[in-house]
Motif scaffolding. Sequence first.
Motif, PDB file in Angstrom:
ATOM      1  N   TRP A  28      39.460  47.541  38.424  1.00  0.00           N
ATOM      2  CA  TRP A  28      39.525  47.632  36.956  1.00  0.00           C
ATOM      3  C   TRP A  28      40.073  49.005  36.558  1.00  0.00           C
ATOM      4  O   TRP A  28      40.934  49.105  35.693  1.00  0.00           O
ATOM      5  N   GLU A  68      44.118  40.344  36.606  1.00  0.00           N
ATOM      6  CA  GLU A  68      43.373  41.046  35.563  1.00  0.00           C
ATOM      7  C   GLU A  68      41.883  40.992  35.862  1.00  0.00           C
ATOM      8  O   GLU A  68      41.361  39.985  36.332  1.00  0.00           O
ATOM      9  N   ALA A  70      38.761  41.331  33.619  1.00  0.00           N
ATOM     10  CA  ALA A  70      38.350  41.412  32.215  1.00  0.00           C
ATOM     11  C   ALA A  70      37.227  42.434  32.051  1.00  0.00           C
ATOM     12  O   ALA A  70      36.373  42.591  32.927  1.00  0.00           O
TER      13      ALA A  70
END
Length: 99
Positions: A28, A68, A70
Motif C-alpha cells: 500500500w 490496488e 484499497a
Amino acid sequence: MNQKEIQEKIIQNYQSEEKMMILVFAQWCVNHELDPTELYIKAYPNQASNLALKEALDLTVPKEEAGEVADETLLGVLDLFGNDDLAFVVTEEIKNMKK
C-alpha cells in the motif's frame, strides 16, 4: 495431533498471517509512494528496526505492477491484528492524500 503440536500450528498460522498483513501495508505504501519504514516508525518509535517489515519490502513490486490495495482493506487488516497506532498513522496519510 497433540496439544503442543496444535499450539505450534496456531502460532505458525498467526505468524504467516501477520507477515501477509505487513506485506499488504508495505505494498500500500509503495503504491502511494510513501516510505513504509517512515510510517512504521511514526506509529512505533521504539521499534525502529523491524525484520518482518524489511522482509516484506523485499517482496513488494513497483506500483505499476501491483494490484490496488484499497485503503479500507489495509485499515481492516491492521485492525484485525490490533495495529491501532499504525492504522492511525495510515488514516492521517489518507487524509493528507485527499487534500
